[in-house]
Design an enzyme around this catalytic site. Sequence first.
Site, PDB file in Angstrom:
ATOM      1  N   TYR A 137       0.813  -1.213   0.000  1.00 37.96           N
ATOM      2  CA  TYR A 137       0.000   0.000   0.000  1.00 37.96           C
ATOM      3  C   TYR A 137       0.849   1.267   0.000  1.00 37.96           C
ATOM      4  CZ  TYR A 137      -4.119  -2.854   1.099  1.00 37.96           C
ATOM      5  OH  TYR A 137      -5.145  -3.779   1.058  1.00 37.96           O
ATOM      6  N   LYS A 188       2.782 -15.218   1.625  1.00 36.08           N
ATOM      7  CA  LYS A 188       2.841 -16.024   0.413  1.00 36.08           C
ATOM      8  C   LYS A 188       4.315 -16.263   0.067  1.00 36.08           C
ATOM      9  CE  LYS A 188       0.160 -17.194  -2.315  1.00 36.08           C
ATOM     10  NZ  LYS A 188      -0.407 -18.553  -2.561  1.00 36.08           N
ATOM     11  N   ASP A 221      -3.535 -17.831   1.435  1.00 29.84           N
ATOM     12  CA  ASP A 221      -4.725 -18.420   0.828  1.00 29.84           C
ATOM     13  C   ASP A 221      -5.236 -19.599   1.638  1.00 29.84           C
ATOM     14  OD1 ASP A 221      -2.394 -19.730   0.131  1.00 29.84           O
ATOM     15  OD2 ASP A 221      -2.944 -20.081  -1.946  1.00 29.84           O
ATOM     16  N   ASP A 245      -5.482  -7.005   5.627  1.00 28.90           N
ATOM     17  CA  ASP A 245      -6.680  -6.305   5.199  1.00 28.90           C
ATOM     18  C   ASP A 245      -7.734  -7.304   4.730  1.00 28.90           C
ATOM     19  OD1 ASP A 245      -8.522  -4.467   4.313  1.00 28.90           O
ATOM     20  OD2 ASP A 245      -7.209  -3.507   2.863  1.00 28.90           O
ATOM     21  N   ASP A 249     -11.292  -8.679   6.992  1.00 26.26           N
ATOM     22  CA  ASP A 249     -12.647  -8.480   6.483  1.00 26.26           C
ATOM     23  C   ASP A 249     -13.376  -9.815   6.373  1.00 26.26           C
ATOM     24  OD1 ASP A 249     -12.273  -5.800   6.356  1.00 26.26           O
ATOM     25  OD2 ASP A 249     -12.558  -5.594   4.205  1.00 26.26           O
TER      26      ASP A 249
END
Length: 351
Positions: A137, A188, A221, A245, A249
């Site tokens: 970000y 990852k 994942d 993030d 959620d």
Amino acid sequence: MTQTLLLLPGDGIGPEVTAAAARIAGLVAPDLELQDDLVGGASIDAHGTPLTDDALARAKDADAVLLGAVGGPKWTDVARDKRPEMGLLGLRKGLDVFANLRPAYCFNALVDASSLKREIVEGLDLMIVRELTSGVYFGQPRGIDTDADGTRRGYDTSVYTSPEVERVTRVALEIARGRAGRVCSVEKSNVMETGLFWRNEVTSVHQVHGAGVELSHMLADACAMELVRNPKQFDVILADNLFGDLLSDEASMLTGSIGMLPSASLGIEGTPGLFEPVHGSAPDIAGQGLANPCAAILSLEMALRWSLARPDAADRVMGAVAKALEGGARTRDLGGSMSTDQMTDAIIDQL
């Protein structure tokens, strides 16, 4: 000394839910000085920028900052560096709140409001610790360009340094010591260099500072899958900015509604924390009195606990929300019909 809580209501339903939290603050901490300022689209309309230098200075001088929400379709065509969301990112960067705490707990009264089976979510209580001021970000270079042959391309850069990973890992380890003593770090590392770097650095920090805490690793994942298969296996999940993030959620929906989830963003000890509900500005229901105020009220609870050192007041807020829900208080997102004010009144009745 008088403590100061700066309210930044923002946009959409932000002013409505922040006003509800302010009502609660006036009851459980009547000596707390409440101030207010603008951020996001509201600040763009008034000042032409999503975060003024004065508002940031006031945030730095406060003991804690409670934010509502930012953004909405009104500002869709504003230049990216002037969009409402840049006000939020500017606050996070300016306050250097590098550790984002997003609890996901399922109130007993809301077990059946979750889209998952009762046995999957009953008793759920996990904490996601998300790195907040670096990663993809904020990394440079980034942009949208056109190559010499006319091909357009968009790119972002994910960058982390050892100190950035160390400080957020130490927060996760410390939080785990007060819970079940387990941290699961996600990344990852199979396809990303920053993922492999993250895993190696977290492992090194744990070797030095992780006494009494069990550390495990999981690909992001796979963690997303496990959050809906068996979420109660997790105690503390540690993640970078992007994956934190996304996963937080996802975890919010385990609890019945994103309207129930607060968050805390913390920096070094002694600096103001930034507290905000996980939900967005919900412009489709803004101004209609339909918003669930619980996430904002529970964000106040986190401010009382984590920045203002008022655990007794925080316990009162948490208990009042739980009892109101047990008594059947529900806004529309929870399957009920109460307005924002009515839900707030139900919580105040319990106080």
